[in-house]
Write a protein that holds these residues in place. Structure first.
Motif, PDB file in Angstrom:
ATOM      1  N   HIS A  70     -33.692 -41.181 -18.161  1.00  0.00           N
ATOM      2  CA  HIS A  70     -32.430 -42.708 -18.715  1.00  0.00           C
ATOM      3  C   HIS A  70     -31.965 -41.700 -19.052  1.00  0.00           C
ATOM      4  O   HIS A  70     -31.840 -41.421 -20.118  1.00  0.00           O
ATOM      5  N   ASN A  71     -30.479 -42.364 -18.468  1.00  0.00           N
ATOM      6  CA  ASN A  71     -29.195 -42.496 -19.447  1.00  0.00           C
ATOM      7  C   ASN A  71     -28.404 -43.823 -19.721  1.00  0.00           C
ATOM      8  O   ASN A  71     -28.002 -44.615 -19.500  1.00  0.00           O
ATOM      9  N   ARG A  72     -27.982 -42.946 -21.003  1.00  0.00           N
ATOM     10  CA  ARG A  72     -27.783 -44.271 -21.985  1.00  0.00           C
ATOM     11  C   ARG A  72     -26.612 -44.625 -22.035  1.00  0.00           C
ATOM     12  O   ARG A  72     -25.539 -43.262 -22.370  1.00  0.00           O
ATOM     13  N   VAL A  73     -25.194 -44.990 -21.663  1.00  0.00           N
ATOM     14  CA  VAL A  73     -23.959 -44.473 -21.605  1.00  0.00           C
ATOM     15  C   VAL A  73     -23.185 -45.420 -22.955  1.00  0.00           C
ATOM     16  O   VAL A  73     -23.772 -45.945 -23.275  1.00  0.00           O
ATOM     17  N   VAL A  74     -22.906 -44.527 -23.424  1.00  0.00           N
ATOM     18  CA  VAL A  74     -22.713 -44.736 -24.904  1.00  0.00           C
ATOM     19  C   VAL A  74     -20.430 -44.543 -25.099  1.00  0.00           C
ATOM     20  O   VAL A  74     -20.620 -45.169 -25.837  1.00  0.00           O
ATOM     21  N   GLU A  75     -20.070 -44.109 -24.199  1.00  0.00           N
ATOM     22  CA  GLU A  75     -19.010 -44.375 -23.962  1.00  0.00           C
ATOM     23  C   GLU A  75     -18.523 -44.851 -23.198  1.00  0.00           C
ATOM     24  O   GLU A  75     -18.748 -43.942 -21.357  1.00  0.00           O
ATOM     25  N   PHE A  76     -17.154 -45.606 -22.715  1.00  0.00           N
ATOM     26  CA  PHE A  76     -17.009 -45.630 -21.343  1.00  0.00           C
ATOM     27  C   PHE A  76     -15.507 -47.067 -20.889  1.00  0.00           C
ATOM     28  O   PHE A  76     -15.503 -47.390 -21.901  1.00  0.00           O
ATOM     29  N   GLU A  77     -14.826 -45.879 -20.575  1.00  0.00           N
ATOM     30  CA  GLU A  77     -13.458 -46.602 -20.539  1.00  0.00           C
ATOM     31  C   GLU A  77     -13.229 -46.308 -18.930  1.00  0.00           C
ATOM     32  O   GLU A  77     -13.378 -45.443 -18.231  1.00  0.00           O
ATOM     33  N   GLU A  78     -13.430 -47.604 -18.051  1.00  0.00           N
ATOM     34  CA  GLU A  78     -12.548 -47.827 -16.709  1.00  0.00           C
ATOM     35  C   GLU A  78     -11.865 -46.774 -16.218  1.00  0.00           C
ATOM     36  O   GLU A  78     -10.537 -46.809 -17.177  1.00  0.00           O
ATOM     37  N   GLY A  79     -11.749 -45.978 -15.232  1.00  0.00           N
ATOM     38  CA  GLY A  79     -11.114 -45.202 -14.952  1.00  0.00           C
ATOM     39  C   GLY A  79     -10.750 -44.049 -15.394  1.00  0.00           C
ATOM     40  O   GLY A  79     -10.117 -43.106 -15.713  1.00  0.00           O
ATOM     41  N   SER A  80     -11.289 -43.890 -17.137  1.00  0.00           N
ATOM     42  CA  SER A  80     -10.958 -42.622 -18.017  1.00  0.00           C
ATOM     43  C   SER A  80     -11.889 -41.381 -19.043  1.00  0.00           C
ATOM     44  O   SER A  80     -11.819 -40.750 -19.123  1.00  0.00           O
ATOM     45  N   ARG A  81     -12.975 -42.116 -18.990  1.00  0.00           N
ATOM     46  CA  ARG A  81     -14.481 -41.839 -19.820  1.00  0.00           C
ATOM     47  C   ARG A  81     -15.505 -42.539 -19.792  1.00  0.00           C
ATOM     48  O   ARG A  81     -15.552 -43.601 -19.663  1.00  0.00           O
ATOM     49  N   ILE A  82     -16.244 -41.847 -19.559  1.00  0.00           N
ATOM     50  CA  ILE A  82     -17.597 -41.474 -19.714  1.00  0.00           C
ATOM     51  C   ILE A  82     -18.411 -40.477 -20.302  1.00  0.00           C
ATOM     52  O   ILE A  82     -18.271 -39.299 -20.705  1.00  0.00           O
ATOM     53  N   ALA A  83     -19.482 -41.705 -21.432  1.00  0.00           N
ATOM     54  CA  ALA A  83     -20.844 -39.921 -21.836  1.00  0.00           C
ATOM     55  C   ALA A  83     -21.574 -41.025 -21.887  1.00  0.00           C
ATOM     56  O   ALA A  83     -21.717 -42.413 -21.614  1.00  0.00           O
ATOM     57  N   TRP A  84     -22.703 -40.386 -21.420  1.00  0.00           N
ATOM     58  CA  TRP A  84     -24.506 -40.995 -21.943  1.00  0.00           C
ATOM     59  C   TRP A  84     -24.900 -39.249 -22.374  1.00  0.00           C
ATOM     60  O   TRP A  84     -24.821 -37.983 -22.716  1.00  0.00           O
ATOM     61  N   LEU A  85     -26.101 -40.715 -22.733  1.00  0.00           N
ATOM     62  CA  LEU A  85     -27.053 -39.796 -23.629  1.00  0.00           C
ATOM     63  C   LEU A  85     -28.567 -39.598 -22.622  1.00  0.00           C
ATOM     64  O   LEU A  85     -29.087 -40.971 -22.410  1.00  0.00           O
ATOM     65  N   PRO A  86     -29.114 -38.928 -21.954  1.00  0.00           N
ATOM     66  CA  PRO A  86     -30.291 -38.352 -21.281  1.00  0.00           C
ATOM     67  C   PRO A  86     -31.325 -38.727 -22.064  1.00  0.00           C
ATOM     68  O   PRO A  86     -31.127 -38.267 -23.972  1.00  0.00           O
ATOM     69  N   ALA A  87     -32.422 -39.252 -21.839  1.00  0.00           N
ATOM     70  CA  ALA A  87     -33.862 -39.355 -22.347  1.00  0.00           C
ATOM     71  C   ALA A  87     -35.013 -39.056 -21.384  1.00  0.00           C
ATOM     72  O   ALA A  87     -34.584 -40.209 -20.512  1.00  0.00           O
ATOM     73  N   GLU A  88     -36.093 -38.890 -21.637  1.00  0.00           N
ATOM     74  CA  GLU A  88     -36.856 -38.855 -20.831  1.00  0.00           C
ATOM     75  C   GLU A  88     -37.501 -40.864 -20.490  1.00  0.00           C
ATOM     76  O   GLU A  88     -37.579 -41.486 -22.223  1.00  0.00           O
ATOM     77  N   PRO A  89     -37.782 -41.388 -19.639  1.00  0.00           N
ATOM     78  CA  PRO A  89     -38.057 -42.718 -19.561  1.00  0.00           C
ATOM     79  C   PRO A  89     -38.775 -43.650 -20.653  1.00  0.00           C
ATOM     80  O   PRO A  89     -40.250 -42.401 -21.367  1.00  0.00           O
ATOM     81  N   ASP A  90     -38.322 -44.542 -21.522  1.00  0.00           N
ATOM     82  CA  ASP A  90     -38.341 -45.148 -22.995  1.00  0.00           C
ATOM     83  C   ASP A  90     -39.076 -44.192 -24.148  1.00  0.00           C
ATOM     84  O   ASP A  90     -39.801 -44.619 -24.986  1.00  0.00           O
ATOM     85  N   ARG A  91     -38.475 -42.930 -24.269  1.00  0.00           N
ATOM     86  CA  ARG A  91     -37.966 -41.950 -25.863  1.00  0.00           C
ATOM     87  C   ARG A  91     -36.453 -42.640 -26.130  1.00  0.00           C
ATOM     88  O   ARG A  91     -35.728 -42.978 -24.945  1.00  0.00           O
TER      89      ARG A  91
END
Length: 152
Positions: A70-91
């Motif tokens: 499960h990848n929680r999106v922690v940064e997002f700017e449409e068209g220019s930036r995206i970042a996520w933190l991966p984790a095991e489900p429910d962790r």
């Protein structure tokens, strides 16, 4: 204060791609497309219909090992930036982050930067895999992404 150990745990690669920024970003922001350009041999598949549109969203990905993340999106700017933190489900995420930045250089060219930041990684079982994520593997993802984006 930054220690040198933390700095060595941030790996980044950049390149120009002969495609508009919005087309490149669509390939990155749609998890179902990510296995098509993954140069780290890590991503197997993701269900369709998960196109990211804001920070706080979570998308699901199946790895080549069969594990689900499960990848929680922690940064997002449409068209220019995206970042996520991966984790095991429910962790809680163990502390590594994937970031993509797309900067238009013209209507038909863009600079794309891919970063893997494991400076906050807390799970010792993941350290070997994190160390194996080199600039070369990030560049392989960028090269694959370029091939897909430049096909249009």
């Amino acid at each position: 204060m930054t220690d040198s150990n933390a700095e060595s745990r941030i790996v980044s690669a950049s390149r120009e791609i002969a495609a508009p920024a919005h087309e490149i970003f669509e390939l990155i922001a749609d998890p179902a497309q990510q296995s098509r350009w993954d140069g780290n041999d890590n991503l197997a598949e993701a269900p369709t219909g998960q196109r990211v549109s804001r920070a706080g969203e979570v998308f699901t990905m199946t790895l080549t090992t069969g594990a689900v993340r499960h990848n929680r999106v922690v940064e997002f700017e449409e068209g220019s930036r995206i970042a996520w933190l991966p984790a095991e489900p429910d962790r809680q995420p163990p502390g590594h982050l994937w970031r993509w930045e797309v900067e238009p250089m013209s209507e038909a060219r863009s600079r794309v930067t891919h970063t893997y930041d494991w400076s906050q990684l807390s799970d010792p079982k993941r350290l070997e895999r994190a160390r194996a994520t080199t600039t070369g593997k990030l560049m392989a993802s960028l090269d694959n992404l370029a091939r897909l984006a430049e096909e249009h």
